[in-house]
Design a protein around this motif. Structure first.
Motif, short mmCIF file in Angstrom:
data_model
loop_
_atom_site.label_atom_id
_atom_site.label_comp_id
_atom_site.label_asym_id
_atom_site.label_seq_id
_atom_site.Cartn_x
_atom_site.Cartn_y
_atom_site.Cartn_z
N UNK A 90 0.85 -1.20 0.00
CA UNK A 90 0.00 0.00 0.00
C UNK A 90 0.88 1.24 0.00
N UNK A 91 0.50 2.24 -0.78
CA UNK A 91 1.24 3.50 -0.79
C UNK A 91 2.42 3.48 -1.75
N UNK A 92 3.42 4.27 -1.41
CA UNK A 92 4.61 4.41 -2.26
C UNK A 92 5.82 4.61 -1.36
N UNK A 93 6.93 4.00 -1.77
CA UNK A 93 8.21 4.17 -1.07
C UNK A 93 9.24 4.56 -2.11
N UNK A 94 9.86 5.72 -1.93
CA UNK A 94 10.94 6.16 -2.81
C UNK A 94 12.27 5.88 -2.13
N UNK A 95 13.09 5.10 -2.80
CA UNK A 95 14.43 4.78 -2.30
C UNK A 95 15.43 5.68 -3.01
N UNK A 96 16.04 6.59 -2.26
CA UNK A 96 17.10 7.46 -2.78
C UNK A 96 18.39 6.68 -2.65
N UNK A 97 19.00 6.33 -3.78
CA UNK A 97 20.15 5.43 -3.81
C UNK A 97 21.45 6.22 -3.87
N UNK A 98 22.44 5.72 -3.11
CA UNK A 98 23.75 6.37 -3.02
C UNK A 98 24.85 5.32 -3.19
N UNK A 99 26.03 5.84 -3.51
CA UNK A 99 27.25 5.03 -3.49
C UNK A 99 28.36 5.90 -2.91
N UNK A 100 29.36 5.22 -2.43
CA UNK A 100 30.52 5.95 -1.91
C UNK A 100 31.33 6.48 -3.08
N UNK A 101 31.76 7.73 -2.97
CA UNK A 101 32.60 8.34 -3.99
C UNK A 101 33.85 8.92 -3.34
N UNK A 102 34.76 9.44 -4.13
CA UNK A 102 36.01 9.99 -3.62
C UNK A 102 35.77 11.15 -2.65
N UNK A 103 34.71 11.94 -2.88
CA UNK A 103 34.42 13.10 -2.05
C UNK A 103 33.26 12.85 -1.08
N UNK A 104 32.86 11.60 -0.90
CA UNK A 104 31.72 11.29 -0.03
C UNK A 104 30.64 10.58 -0.81
N UNK A 105 29.42 10.68 -0.36
CA UNK A 105 28.32 9.99 -1.02
C UNK A 105 27.93 10.65 -2.33
#
Length: 183
Positions: free
Chosen positions: A93-108
């Motif tokens: 039920x409803x909606x879930x938005x997953x904001x996806x990240x990866x580690x980078x040289x300067x942070x996320x």
């Protein structure tokens, strides 16, 4: 052709436990969750005691498996976090938005958004870093299944919403940050 058996929450939980011995437990759990989501009303009825109570409601919690009924309040957003284990999310039920990240040289580095709606299943790899948002004006409801203890998994991280500094995971801090991030 025989009718499909009626949905059983106890049966699903037992099947998830048994799936841990599969060659690919995450894939086995994904198939179980996809089947359970074919009848979202039966799933909602089985989880009725927590339908209107935002939070993470564990149904099974061991060192090797967590099955949680997750209800996200309208407009809520979790802080950025990781799991250090596979996970499978199924929305009924409803909606879930997953904001996806990866580690980078300067942070996320933000890699995009994966939106899940009723009937959607998302299999998350062990290294996934994300924040979860409910963009709607109604609660979001789903089952979240993990290959370990979601609440007390060693090595997990949580990113401060103000500084984006990485720190050790704490469920109490997740609750604190989520309350601050809500609209």
């Amino acid at each position: 052709m025989p009718a499909a058996p009626a949905f059983s929450l106890d049966g699903l939980l037992a099947d998830c436990t048994a799936a841990l011995s599969a060659a690919d437990p995450a894939a086995a759990v994904q198939a179980l969750l996809e089947r359970a989501l074919q009848d979202p009303e039966a799933l909602a009825a089985a989880l009725a005691q927590d339908l209107d109570r935002p939070g993470v409601h564990p149904l099974v919690r061991t060192d090797t498996l967590t099955v949680a009924h997750v209800v996200s309040a309208p407009g809520s957003r979790s802080p950025i976090h990781n799991h250090c284990m596979w996970g499978v999310i199924g929305i009924y039920a409803g909606q879930e938005d997953n904001h996806l990240y990866r580690r980078g040289a300067q942070g996320l580095v933000h890699e995009g958004v994966r939106s899940l709606r009723r009937g959607d299943v998302f299999r998350m790899p062990e290294a996934l870093i994300h924040a979860v948002e409910n963009p709607l004006s109604e609660p979001n409801r789903g089952l979240h299944i993990y290959g370990g203890d979601l609440i007390d998994r060693p090595g997990r991280s949580l990113w401060d919403p103000d500084t984006v500094a990485e720190g050790p995971y704490s469920f109490d801090r997740v609750l604190e940050y989520t309350a601050r991030l809500g609209r």
